[in-house]
Motif scaffolding. Sequence first.
Motif, PDB file in Angstrom:
ATOM      1  N   PRO A  43      49.830  82.694  17.927  1.00 48.12           N
ATOM      2  CA  PRO A  43      48.449  82.673  17.430  1.00 48.12           C
ATOM      3  C   PRO A  43      48.385  82.068  16.028  1.00 48.12           C
ATOM      4  CG  PRO A  43      48.942  84.787  18.457  1.00 48.12           C
ATOM      5  CD  PRO A  43      50.239  84.040  18.381  1.00 48.12           C
ATOM      6  N   TYR A  44      47.400  81.230  15.803  1.00 49.48           N
ATOM      7  CA  TYR A  44      47.110  80.539  14.548  1.00 49.48           C
ATOM      8  C   TYR A  44      48.220  79.556  14.139  1.00 49.48           C
ATOM      9  CZ  TYR A  44      45.405  79.454   9.891  1.00 49.48           C
ATOM     10  OH  TYR A  44      44.953  78.800   8.784  1.00 49.48           O
ATOM     11  N   ILE A  45      49.460  80.029  14.028  1.00 48.84           N
ATOM     12  CA  ILE A  45      50.563  79.156  13.618  1.00 48.84           C
ATOM     13  C   ILE A  45      50.854  78.119  14.687  1.00 48.84           C
ATOM     14  CG2 ILE A  45      53.034  79.085  13.063  1.00 48.84           C
ATOM     15  CD1 ILE A  45      52.724  81.868  11.852  1.00 48.84           C
ATOM     16  N   GLY A  46      50.681  78.517  15.952  1.00 54.61           N
ATOM     17  CA  GLY A  46      50.936  77.602  17.059  1.00 54.61           C
ATOM     18  C   GLY A  46      52.378  77.123  17.094  1.00 54.61           C
ATOM     19  N   GLU A  47      52.557  75.803  17.166  1.00 53.36           N
ATOM     20  CA  GLU A  47      53.899  75.216  17.202  1.00 53.36           C
ATOM     21  C   GLU A  47      54.164  74.355  15.960  1.00 53.36           C
ATOM     22  OE1 GLU A  47      55.027  74.819  21.823  1.00 53.36           O
ATOM     23  OE2 GLU A  47      53.506  73.357  21.184  1.00 53.36           O
ATOM     24  N   SER A  55      63.215  67.173  14.153  1.00 54.98           N
ATOM     25  CA  SER A  55      62.841  65.791  14.386  1.00 54.98           C
ATOM     26  C   SER A  55      61.587  65.731  15.261  1.00 54.98           C
ATOM     27  CB  SER A  55      63.975  65.044  15.090  1.00 54.98           C
ATOM     28  OG  SER A  55      63.510  63.843  15.660  1.00 54.98           O
ATOM     29  N   PRO A  56      60.556  64.997  14.821  1.00 57.47           N
ATOM     30  CA  PRO A  56      59.378  64.853  15.687  1.00 57.47           C
ATOM     31  C   PRO A  56      59.727  64.144  16.986  1.00 57.47           C
ATOM     32  CG  PRO A  56      59.271  63.334  13.821  1.00 57.47           C
ATOM     33  CD  PRO A  56      60.403  64.266  13.547  1.00 57.47           C
ATOM     34  N   ASN A  57      60.783  63.303  16.948  1.00 58.35           N
ATOM     35  CA  ASN A  57      61.237  62.636  18.180  1.00 58.35           C
ATOM     36  C   ASN A  57      61.572  63.667  19.238  1.00 58.35           C
ATOM     37  OD1 ASN A  57      61.193  60.578  16.321  1.00 58.35           O
ATOM     38  ND2 ASN A  57      63.113  59.667  16.957  1.00 58.35           N
ATOM     39  N   SER A  58      62.337  64.685  18.847  1.00 55.73           N
ATOM     40  CA  SER A  58      62.768  65.707  19.801  1.00 55.73           C
ATOM     41  C   SER A  58      61.578  66.514  20.309  1.00 55.73           C
ATOM     42  CB  SER A  58      63.792  66.643  19.141  1.00 55.73           C
ATOM     43  OG  SER A  58      64.904  65.918  18.681  1.00 55.73           O
ATOM     44  N   PHE A  59      60.679  66.875  19.394  1.00 57.19           N
ATOM     45  CA  PHE A  59      59.518  67.680  19.776  1.00 57.19           C
ATOM     46  C   PHE A  59      58.657  66.932  20.779  1.00 57.19           C
ATOM     47  CE2 PHE A  59      55.103  69.013  19.227  1.00 57.19           C
ATOM     48  CZ  PHE A  59      55.199  70.399  19.287  1.00 57.19           C
ATOM     49  N   PHE A  60      58.287  65.687  20.443  1.00 60.24           N
ATOM     50  CA  PHE A  60      57.409  64.906  21.318  1.00 60.24           C
ATOM     51  C   PHE A  60      58.078  64.563  22.643  1.00 60.24           C
ATOM     52  CE2 PHE A  60      55.648  63.248  17.098  1.00 60.24           C
ATOM     53  CZ  PHE A  60      54.698  64.250  17.047  1.00 60.24           C
ATOM     54  N   ALA A  61      59.356  64.161  22.572  1.00 63.38           N
ATOM     55  CA  ALA A  61      60.058  63.759  23.794  1.00 63.38           C
ATOM     56  C   ALA A  61      60.201  64.932  24.759  1.00 63.38           C
ATOM     57  CB  ALA A  61      61.429  63.183  23.445  1.00 63.38           C
ATOM     58  N   ALA A  62      60.516  66.109  24.210  1.00 67.88           N
ATOM     59  CA  ALA A  62      60.679  67.293  25.067  1.00 67.88           C
ATOM     60  C   ALA A  62      59.344  67.650  25.727  1.00 67.88           C
ATOM     61  CB  ALA A  62      61.192  68.462  24.233  1.00 67.88           C
ATOM     62  N   LYS A  63      58.272  67.563  24.988  1.00 73.07           N
ATOM     63  CA  LYS A  63      56.953  67.866  25.544  1.00 73.07           C
ATOM     64  C   LYS A  63      56.584  66.865  26.643  1.00 73.07           C
ATOM     65  CE  LYS A  63      55.580  71.333  22.941  1.00 73.07           C
ATOM     66  NZ  LYS A  63      55.172  72.659  23.488  1.00 73.07           N
ATOM     67  N   GLN A  64      56.831  65.591  26.368  1.00 70.59           N
ATOM     68  CA  GLN A  64      56.460  64.566  27.335  1.00 70.59           C
ATOM     69  C   GLN A  64      57.284  64.698  28.619  1.00 70.59           C
ATOM     70  OE1 GLN A  64      56.449  60.606  25.769  1.00 70.59           O
ATOM     71  NE2 GLN A  64      55.756  59.668  27.677  1.00 70.59           N
ATOM     72  N   LEU A 375      45.683  63.646  19.431  1.00 71.87           N
ATOM     73  CA  LEU A 375      46.717  62.938  18.678  1.00 71.87           C
ATOM     74  C   LEU A 375      47.375  61.862  19.539  1.00 71.87           C
ATOM     75  CD1 LEU A 375      46.349  65.745  17.241  1.00 71.87           C
ATOM     76  CD2 LEU A 375      48.735  65.545  16.543  1.00 71.87           C
ATOM     77  N   PRO A 376      47.021  60.585  19.380  1.00 73.22           N
ATOM     78  CA  PRO A 376      47.780  59.508  20.020  1.00 73.22           C
ATOM     79  C   PRO A 376      49.182  59.438  19.397  1.00 73.22           C
ATOM     80  CG  PRO A 376      45.594  58.753  19.322  1.00 73.22           C
ATOM     81  CD  PRO A 376      45.825  60.077  18.673  1.00 73.22           C
ATOM     82  N   LEU A 377      50.201  59.493  20.231  1.00 75.96           N
ATOM     83  CA  LEU A 377      51.583  59.542  19.750  1.00 75.96           C
ATOM     84  C   LEU A 377      52.164  58.136  19.680  1.00 75.96           C
ATOM     85  CD1 LEU A 377      52.871  62.654  21.736  1.00 75.96           C
ATOM     86  CD2 LEU A 377      51.920  62.553  19.412  1.00 75.96           C
ATOM     87  N   PHE A 378      52.038  57.507  18.527  1.00 79.45           N
ATOM     88  CA  PHE A 378      52.546  56.149  18.355  1.00 79.45           C
ATOM     89  C   PHE A 378      54.055  56.081  18.568  1.00 79.45           C
ATOM     90  CE2 PHE A 378      48.913  55.974  15.093  1.00 79.45           C
ATOM     91  CZ  PHE A 378      47.998  55.603  16.062  1.00 79.45           C
ATOM     92  N   ARG A 379      54.755  57.110  18.117  1.00 83.31           N
ATOM     93  CA  ARG A 379      56.221  57.097  18.229  1.00 83.31           C
ATOM     94  C   ARG A 379      56.670  57.022  19.682  1.00 83.31           C
ATOM     95  NH1 ARG A 379      60.309  58.140  14.961  1.00 83.31           N
ATOM     96  NH2 ARG A 379      58.863  58.647  13.290  1.00 83.31           N
ATOM     97  N   ASN A 380      56.058  57.801  20.536  1.00 85.47           N
ATOM     98  CA  ASN A 380      56.443  57.778  21.955  1.00 85.47           C
ATOM     99  C   ASN A 380      56.196  56.407  22.570  1.00 85.47           C
ATOM    100  OD1 ASN A 380      56.147  60.549  21.157  1.00 85.47           O
ATOM    101  ND2 ASN A 380      56.241  61.108  23.314  1.00 85.47           N
ATOM    102  N   ILE A 381      55.078  55.772  22.192  1.00 85.69           N
ATOM    103  CA  ILE A 381      54.746  54.456  22.735  1.00 85.69           C
ATOM    104  C   ILE A 381      55.736  53.407  22.225  1.00 85.69           C
ATOM    105  CG2 ILE A 381      52.984  52.650  22.808  1.00 85.69           C
ATOM    106  CD1 ILE A 381      50.891  54.928  22.555  1.00 85.69           C
ATOM    107  N   HIS A 382      56.017  53.436  20.921  1.00 85.47           N
ATOM    108  CA  HIS A 382      56.934  52.455  20.327  1.00 85.47           C
ATOM    109  C   HIS A 382      58.356  52.589  20.841  1.00 85.47           C
ATOM    110  CE1 HIS A 382      54.230  51.845  16.514  1.00 85.47           C
ATOM    111  NE2 HIS A 382      53.689  51.382  17.624  1.00 85.47           N
ATOM    112  N   HIS A 383      58.721  53.773  21.289  1.00 86.25           N
ATOM    113  CA  HIS A 383      60.093  54.014  21.734  1.00 86.25           C
ATOM    114  C   HIS A 383      60.210  54.083  23.257  1.00 86.25           C
ATOM    115  CE1 HIS A 383      61.620  55.787  17.648  1.00 86.25           C
ATOM    116  NE2 HIS A 383      61.007  54.623  17.521  1.00 86.25           N
ATOM    117  N   SER A 384      59.197  53.604  23.931  1.00 93.11           N
ATOM    118  CA  SER A 384      59.243  53.621  25.397  1.00 93.11           C
ATOM    119  C   SER A 384      60.032  52.418  25.921  1.00 93.11           C
ATOM    120  CB  SER A 384      57.817  53.567  25.959  1.00 93.11           C
ATOM    121  OG  SER A 384      57.843  53.348  27.351  1.00 93.11           O
TER     122      SER A 384
END
Length: 469
Positions: A43-47, A55-64, A375-384
């Motif tokens: 709650p409130y803090i979320g993730e 690393s945001p790479n790890s967070f975004f990649a794991a979610k995707q 939030l459009p994830l530019f990192r995921n797109i650039h690293h696809s």
Amino acid sequence: MWAMAIVTLGVGMAALGYLLFRTMEYRIVEWRKKLPPGSMGWPYIGETLQLYSHSPNSFFAAKQRRYGEVFKTHILGCPCVMIASPEAARFVLVSQAHLFKPTFPASKQRMIGPQALFFHEGAYHAKLRKLVVSSFTPDGIRGMVSDIEDLALATLNSWEGQKVNTFMEMKKFSFKVGILKIFGSREKLDMDDLNESYLTLEKGYNSMPINVPGTKYNKSMKARRHLSKIIGKVISERRERGEGDNEGPNFLGTLLAHKDEKGGRLSHEQMVDNIIGLIFASRDTTASVLTWLIKFLKSSPALLDSVTAEQESVRQQKSSLDYKLTWEDMKSMRLTTRVIQETLRVATILSFTFREAVEDVEYKGYIIPKGWKVLPLFRNIHHSPEFFPEPHKFDPSRFEVPPKPNTFLPFGNGMHSCPGSELAKLEMLVFIHHLTTKFRWDFDESKTGVQYSPFQVPQEGLPIRVERK
């Protein structure tokens, strides 16, 4: 004593009640509407901690991997939907941009200022963006080449024989370029005071908006007030001198000279907020790219030799050793430009941008509720690998042909894309010209880590030792 205990208990109960209310609210929304898959965290803090402590790479990649290209989460006190495809990015930023207003977490909005361009749409945004864009077009910055060159040479000369923290030095350099563009070359400013105030301010950008003494947020807001006073004093002095004071082309001059169709002018607060916003947009992002650029060049000797040869060819066309670069010289730096593009792709300094749904929006069968951040994830797109084969390989040749639409978004896209992209490229080209033709540098190859603060930069800011050739 008892009164203090009762107050403390009351505050605690209120906070607990608020958290329970927000948790129930999200569960009701989830029950009534088909939200994207994902986790909302605590709650409130979320993730928030998961995103910014690793690393945001790890967070975004794991979610995707787990949820696909559209998923929900909760960061910085905001429920969010993250999207990770060119199609979705275009939907949010271009084709249906009217359904998503630009926004930031509350902490950033208060620190930058509510009147800043980033947080608006409609007539006010159109007016401010027109003023900003007019200041940053090629015609608006081509006269800055000589001044930027002087700043680059002064920076590099101070490095000679020294071991320096590249990122911190690049922050100083890009800050000076930004201040030059905002106030002009004739304004006498206390750069140390400005820099220190902004350093304190930026430390709270990704903090939770808890204004309690001792917190990063509280310290940042104090620094913001001090920075506002410094800028406000300059504005007042320029007003007193009048518009015809020959300050030269600069952003503040553009703001001061503006009149709308009814003769109205921008308020003091609007100018202060937009100047702080411009510093925010131009400083750390450019500094981060330059830091990675210096690292990538040194890590690829053959590429460094080729870039140096290109820059030497520019120098050889000059008639004296004490030459000055021109705007036309930038056009001949084709390989260096591709290296900058590949650095922007691989490093992806801005992992995402914030938008907010102005109404319930349906996308691919899911509902993005009104008020949620998107939030459009530019990192995921650039690293696809679908769009950039071997995405983690540094290969500037991939930009010998234009990338597919909406797959390369280092400056965003649509009406809210970064208007300062041409100035950033100019800074980099001028700096790399003098670095490669006049200096050599080394760094510790064993330190290959990455730190997040909040932008992704090489470990310890990339300490390098610099010598003149």
